[in-house]
Design a protein around this motif. Structure first.
Motif, PDB file in Angstrom:
ATOM      1  N   VAL A  24      -4.130   7.474   0.678  1.00  0.00           N
ATOM      2  CA  VAL A  24      -4.986   7.438   1.906  1.00  0.00           C
ATOM      3  C   VAL A  24      -5.874   8.682   1.949  1.00  0.00           C
ATOM      4  O   VAL A  24      -7.360   8.761   2.012  1.00  0.00           O
ATOM      5  CB  VAL A  24      -4.378   7.063   3.134  1.00  0.00           C
ATOM      6  CG1 VAL A  24      -5.253   7.463   4.415  1.00  0.00           C
ATOM      7  CG2 VAL A  24      -3.844   5.608   3.301  1.00  0.00           C
ATOM      8  N   TRP A  55      -0.910   2.047   9.185  1.00  0.00           N
ATOM      9  CA  TRP A  55      -1.297   0.790   9.845  1.00  0.00           C
ATOM     10  C   TRP A  55      -2.474   1.306  10.372  1.00  0.00           C
ATOM     11  O   TRP A  55      -3.614   0.542  10.193  1.00  0.00           O
ATOM     12  CB  TRP A  55      -0.455   0.512  10.946  1.00  0.00           C
ATOM     13  CG  TRP A  55       0.737  -0.493  10.350  1.00  0.00           C
ATOM     14  CD1 TRP A  55       2.049  -0.384  10.063  1.00  0.00           C
ATOM     15  CD2 TRP A  55       0.451  -2.039   9.865  1.00  0.00           C
ATOM     16  NE1 TRP A  55       2.605  -1.223   9.540  1.00  0.00           N
ATOM     17  CE2 TRP A  55       1.840  -2.437   9.408  1.00  0.00           C
ATOM     18  CE3 TRP A  55      -0.547  -2.934   9.698  1.00  0.00           C
ATOM     19  CZ2 TRP A  55       1.977  -3.455   8.876  1.00  0.00           C
ATOM     20  CZ3 TRP A  55      -0.528  -3.967   9.200  1.00  0.00           C
ATOM     21  CH2 TRP A  55       0.853  -4.304   8.800  1.00  0.00           C
ATOM     22  N   GLY A  62      -5.158   1.465   7.756  1.00  0.00           N
ATOM     23  CA  GLY A  62      -5.540   0.462   7.153  1.00  0.00           C
ATOM     24  C   GLY A  62      -6.611  -0.345   7.997  1.00  0.00           C
ATOM     25  O   GLY A  62      -7.659  -0.898   7.726  1.00  0.00           O
ATOM     26  N   LEU A 105      -9.821   1.512   7.653  1.00  0.00           N
ATOM     27  CA  LEU A 105     -10.636   0.868   6.450  1.00  0.00           C
ATOM     28  C   LEU A 105     -11.200  -0.244   6.819  1.00  0.00           C
ATOM     29  O   LEU A 105     -12.539  -0.635   6.426  1.00  0.00           O
ATOM     30  CB  LEU A 105      -9.550   0.725   5.092  1.00  0.00           C
ATOM     31  CG  LEU A 105      -9.134   1.814   4.516  1.00  0.00           C
ATOM     32  CD1 LEU A 105      -8.088   1.907   3.604  1.00  0.00           C
ATOM     33  CD2 LEU A 105     -10.483   2.536   3.602  1.00  0.00           C
ATOM     34  N   CYS A 162      -9.488  -1.721  -0.382  1.00  0.00           N
ATOM     35  CA  CYS A 162      -8.440  -0.615  -0.198  1.00  0.00           C
ATOM     36  C   CYS A 162      -7.769  -1.249   1.212  1.00  0.00           C
ATOM     37  O   CYS A 162      -6.497  -1.214   1.463  1.00  0.00           O
ATOM     38  CB  CYS A 162      -8.867   0.374  -0.035  1.00  0.00           C
ATOM     39  SG  CYS A 162      -9.099   1.340  -1.421  1.00  0.00           S
ATOM     40  N   ALA A 163      -8.391  -1.740   2.265  1.00  0.00           N
ATOM     41  CA  ALA A 163      -7.933  -2.072   3.280  1.00  0.00           C
ATOM     42  C   ALA A 163      -6.832  -3.366   3.146  1.00  0.00           C
ATOM     43  O   ALA A 163      -5.760  -3.572   3.690  1.00  0.00           O
ATOM     44  CB  ALA A 163      -8.974  -2.673   4.347  1.00  0.00           C
ATOM     45  N   LEU A 216      -3.674  -2.046   1.069  1.00  0.00           N
ATOM     46  CA  LEU A 216      -3.123  -1.297   2.369  1.00  0.00           C
ATOM     47  C   LEU A 216      -2.188  -1.885   3.117  1.00  0.00           C
ATOM     48  O   LEU A 216      -0.867  -1.972   3.273  1.00  0.00           O
ATOM     49  CB  LEU A 216      -3.513   0.041   2.836  1.00  0.00           C
ATOM     50  CG  LEU A 216      -2.890   0.954   3.805  1.00  0.00           C
ATOM     51  CD1 LEU A 216      -1.820   1.607   2.888  1.00  0.00           C
ATOM     52  CD2 LEU A 216      -3.966   1.759   4.558  1.00  0.00           C
ATOM     53  N   LEU A 217      -2.982  -2.921   3.727  1.00  0.00           N
ATOM     54  CA  LEU A 217      -2.173  -3.692   4.912  1.00  0.00           C
ATOM     55  C   LEU A 217      -1.194  -4.776   4.101  1.00  0.00           C
ATOM     56  O   LEU A 217      -0.299  -4.996   4.646  1.00  0.00           O
ATOM     57  CB  LEU A 217      -3.181  -4.587   5.627  1.00  0.00           C
ATOM     58  CG  LEU A 217      -4.097  -3.529   6.526  1.00  0.00           C
ATOM     59  CD1 LEU A 217      -5.445  -4.278   7.097  1.00  0.00           C
ATOM     60  CD2 LEU A 217      -3.368  -2.819   7.718  1.00  0.00           C
TER      61      LEU A 217
END
Length: 163
Positions: free
Chosen positions: A12, A68, A71, A74, A149-150, A153-154
């Protein structure tokens, strides 16, 4: 899970730094003038840098909350990028007054001049292309980067939580 959350925090942080370095590099080294929406697109990456640094300094439980939040940040960045792509493609007008023509309704010439910006800004519907020959604007690249990326990551956070 703790080591992988730490690595996610590093990623991140790196994502925020690389994205901003690319934007500032394109501006300073390549002479690409940012519009007001371009400047707005940089804010989520600034937030990511802060979240990444803090995530590396806290215990695992708060780190997870910060990831979180990263995320969601993002996702917000992807939303701003999508908004900018829509303005560039003339799907809708920019919601920012700096991107539109100045208010020409004035009672006097002095009032008209007072409404003009101090320096002409780059219009938000004029796309910048980072890679010559690639018909994907800088805003579209930002949207794709933030969205991918969101989701990644999520998905990681959801999967590792369930596991």
């Amino acid at each position: 899970m703790r080591a992988s959350d730490f690595r996610a925090g590093v990623l991140v942080l790196v994502l925020g730094v690389v994205a901003l370095a690319t934007a500032f590099g394109a501006q300073g080294l390549l002479g690409m003038a940012p519009c007001e929406l371009c400047l707005w697109e940089r804010w989520p990456y600034r937030v990511l840098i802060v979240l990444g640094v803090v995530a590396l300094c806290v215990p695992p439980r708060p780190r997870r909350v910060l990831l979180w939040l990263a995320g969601l940040t993002l996702l917000c960045g992807a939303g701003i990028g999508f908004l900018h792509v829509g303005v560039e493609r003339h799907w809708w007008p920019s919601p920012l007054p700096e991107c539109n023509a100045s208010n020409i309704v004035a009672r006097s010439v002095g009032g008209l001049i007072a409404n003009l910006p101090a320096a002409p800004a780059k219009p938000c519907d004029a796309p910048n292309f980072l890679i010559p020959g690639l018909p994907i604007s800088f805003a579209a690249m930002d949207f794709i980067l933030a969205a991918v990326c969101a989701v990644a990551l999520l998905a990681y956070l959801s999967r590792s939580r369930a596991g």
